[in-house]
Design an enzyme around this catalytic site. Structure first.
Site, PDB file in Angstrom:
ATOM      1  N   THR A 139     -11.588  -1.028  14.275  1.00  0.00           N
ATOM      2  CA  THR A 139     -10.194  -1.831  13.683  1.00  0.00           C
ATOM      3  C   THR A 139     -10.127  -3.141  14.170  1.00  0.00           C
ATOM      4  O   THR A 139      -9.928  -4.174  13.803  1.00  0.00           O
ATOM      5  CB  THR A 139      -9.035  -1.248  13.694  1.00  0.00           C
ATOM      6  N   SER A 152      -7.226  -4.928   5.999  1.00  0.00           N
ATOM      7  CA  SER A 152      -8.612  -4.178   6.159  1.00  0.00           C
ATOM      8  C   SER A 152      -9.320  -4.155   5.073  1.00  0.00           C
ATOM      9  O   SER A 152      -8.906  -3.864   3.976  1.00  0.00           O
ATOM     10  CB  SER A 152      -8.072  -2.581   6.624  1.00  0.00           C
ATOM     11  N   HIS A 185      -1.585 -11.904  11.427  1.00  0.00           N
ATOM     12  CA  HIS A 185      -1.217 -10.555  11.125  1.00  0.00           C
ATOM     13  C   HIS A 185      -1.018  -9.616  12.281  1.00  0.00           C
ATOM     14  O   HIS A 185      -1.671 -10.379  13.625  1.00  0.00           O
ATOM     15  CB  HIS A 185      -2.633  -9.614  10.349  1.00  0.00           C
ATOM     16  N   ASN A 189       4.780  -2.581  12.754  1.00  0.00           N
ATOM     17  CA  ASN A 189       3.883  -3.434  11.831  1.00  0.00           C
ATOM     18  C   ASN A 189       4.143  -2.930  10.547  1.00  0.00           C
ATOM     19  O   ASN A 189       4.194  -1.807   9.959  1.00  0.00           O
ATOM     20  CB  ASN A 189       2.305  -2.822  12.052  1.00  0.00           C
ATOM     21  N   LYS A 194      -3.984 -11.308  22.202  1.00  0.00           N
ATOM     22  CA  LYS A 194      -5.574 -11.391  22.361  1.00  0.00           C
ATOM     23  C   LYS A 194      -6.207 -12.388  21.595  1.00  0.00           C
ATOM     24  O   LYS A 194      -6.799 -13.213  22.090  1.00  0.00           O
ATOM     25  CB  LYS A 194      -6.270 -10.097  22.375  1.00  0.00           C
ATOM     26  N   CYS A 244      -3.424  -4.523   4.072  1.00  0.00           N
ATOM     27  CA  CYS A 244      -2.185  -5.643   4.607  1.00  0.00           C
ATOM     28  C   CYS A 244      -2.268  -6.960   4.046  1.00  0.00           C
ATOM     29  O   CYS A 244      -1.522  -7.739   4.221  1.00  0.00           O
ATOM     30  CB  CYS A 244      -2.232  -5.561   5.971  1.00  0.00           C
ATOM     31  N   GLU A 250       0.757  -1.089  -0.091  1.00  0.00           N
ATOM     32  CA  GLU A 250       0.096   0.078  -0.057  1.00  0.00           C
ATOM     33  C   GLU A 250       0.903   1.198   0.136  1.00  0.00           C
ATOM     34  O   GLU A 250       0.420   2.282   0.367  1.00  0.00           O
ATOM     35  CB  GLU A 250      -1.046   0.060   1.226  1.00  0.00           C
TER      36      GLU A 250
END
Ligand SMILES: [Zn+2]
Lengths: 129, 347
Positions: free
Chosen positions: B200, B295, B233, B265, B242, B111, B79
């Site tokens: 997000t 995304s 990711h 990232n 998490k 991504c 991107e």
């Protein structure tokens, strides 16, 4: 300043891949697209130079020309490749003063940028290995 | 059998402290630390997504031991393309000696564009349409100055050679889950991406990855405990931890591939760089679950089994850890200049 499409296209074999035209008779190597050796007239063949070598000499350029503003100060080195050929190229990732005799390896980098909307010129440069 | 024949990473040497970024903008310096990203990588002024892709690809080709001219597709996901129109893939294909007998494509899906390429490559190679493929994820930090993205948006690249020959990680299965979810975007012509803050997380990252991973495990009759390494990711270091906990993966399974904690990232290279580090350390028989996310939104879940050949080729190129360890701190102003966020007005 303007980077012409023809300039990038004509030089990419050398700039991207270190390909030179070698004369099978006298052994001279040419960066340019010469089909026949200017010395002995023999038909040349494309050969790829090694990507590793050692730094013979270098210089630092503070007042850079148009198109190189992003890269100031700029370092340029004379490098002896593993096969004995000598090339001049930009030095990158220079974190401390370069040393003559230090081992270097070629990596593809931006060398010139034509403003906000022109072409970007890429070329193999050397960094300490 | 189709799979990964060679892998390679590239991380530029420069790092900026995320705490320094927060202090610069008068924000809470604990915020970047709570994301688990104390510093992030950035390219020098002569680097972009093409140059980083070149080096990651060189490393992947060395390990694959495959002739560049036999590669039938170069697929780059990014991107942060140097040109809005003019393919990066053709520059890379020419510079690596792959052109002219090849397909070459630049893809965009936030991504996970590069991961879409990996799915295409695995399918095309296994069907025999092409002999080998080169898949690259490469991105430079694009966070807007002052935005929270600035704490994590980093630079790096990773590449895989896909083939039926010289396989080091055989594909067992892959599954993709895609919906229209507006969690992160950049409009045509705008310099910096925008995002939906908290949006997000649950409806985007977690929903898509959980759906893809659960389905993949289910249809292969596997439980999280059967997997050796889990590489999702990683937009920051907190989300993957998490996610792992929700799905039942342990730290032993995900920490090895959590490279965002070291370098930030790297967008299209995020899960891919984690995967290269896992391959650097994997042993024959290991099962790896890699799950890129992009995304907009979509997630892929891949199951790979590591093969014997891996031991012979690990040392043919620099390890991902060696790139992570090779670092030089720069200050925030240098970061802004190197990443073209401030320009010299006097020439
Ligand atoms: Zn001659």
């Amino acid at each position: 300043m303007e980077i012409s499409p023809a300039h990038i296209w004509r030089n990419k074999h050398y700039r991207y891949r270190f390909e030179v035209n070698v004369c099978p008779k006298c052994g001279r190597a040419f960066r340019e697209n010469v089909e026949r050796c200017p010395k002995c007239g023999e038909r040349t063949t494309r050969v790829r130079l090694p990507l590793n070598g050692k730094l013979l000499s270098w210089t630092k350029i503070v007042q850079v020309p148009d198109g190189y503003e992003d890269f100031a100060p700029m370092y340029v080195g004379l490098v002896e490749l593993e096969d004995g050929n000598r090339v001049i190229a930009k030095l990158v990732d220079v974190l401390e003063e370069p040393k003559e005799g230090q081992e270097v390896e070629a990596v593809l980098r931006r060398i010139r940028v034509d403003g906000q909307s022109g072409l970007i010129e890429y070329a193999l440069c050397f960094r300490p290995s | 059998m189709v799979g990964i024949a060679g892998w390679g990473a590239y991380v530029p040497p420069y790092r900026v402290s995320t705490e320094e970024i927060a202090i610069h903008w008068g924000a809470d310096p604990l915020t970047p630390l709570s994301l688990g990203v104390p510093e992030k990588s950035l390219g020098g002024p002569d680097e972009d997504s093409v140059t980083m892709a070149w080096e990651a690809s060189m490393n992947a080709l060395k390990r694959a031991q495959i002739e560049p001219k036999d590669i039938g597709m170069v697929f780059i996901g990014s991107e942060s393309k140097p040109y809005a129109v003019k393919p990066s893939a053709s520059i890379i294909a020419d510079a690596l000696g792959i052109a002219p007998e090849t397909m070459a494509v630049d893809a965009e899906f936030a991504c996970r564009a590069a991961s879409e390429g990996l799915r295409h490559a695995l399918s095309m190679v296994s069907k025999g349409t092409i002999r080998h493929a080169l898949i690259i994820g490469s991105d430079t930090a694009q966070g807007a100055p002052g935005d929270v993205l600035e704490y994590t948006a980093a630079s790096g690249a990773a590449a895989f050679v896909v083939s039926n020959e010289n396989v080091v990680a055989e594909l067992i299965d892959a599954y993709t889950y895609v919906t229209d979810t507006p969690d992160f975007w950049r409009r045509d012509g705008s310099q910096f991406p925008m995002h939906g803050e908290g949006f997000t997380g649950e409806p985007a990252y977690f929903h898509h990855l959980e759906s893809a991973i659960t389905k993949l495990l289910e249809r292969n009759g596997l439980k999280p405990k059967d997997i050796t390494y889990f590489v999702p990711h990683q937009p920051n270091a907190r989300f993957p931890a998490k996610l792992a906990k929700k799905l039942g993966f342990t730290k032993e399974q995900y920490l090895l591939g959590l490279t965002t904690a070291d370098i930030g990232n790297t967008y299209n290279a995020s899960a891919f760089i984690g995967m290269t580090k896992v391959l650097d350390n994997a042993s024959p028989g290991d099962l790896i679950l890699m799950a890129p996310f992009g995304s907009g939104a979509g997630a892929d879940a891949y199951l790979f089994e590591v093969k014997e050949r891996i031991e012979d080729v690990k040392n043919l190129a620099p390890s991902t850890q060696s790139y992570i360890d090779r670092k030089v701190r720069v200050d925030y102003a240098t970061y802004l200049r190197y990443r073209n966020k401030i320009k010299k007005l006097v020439r």
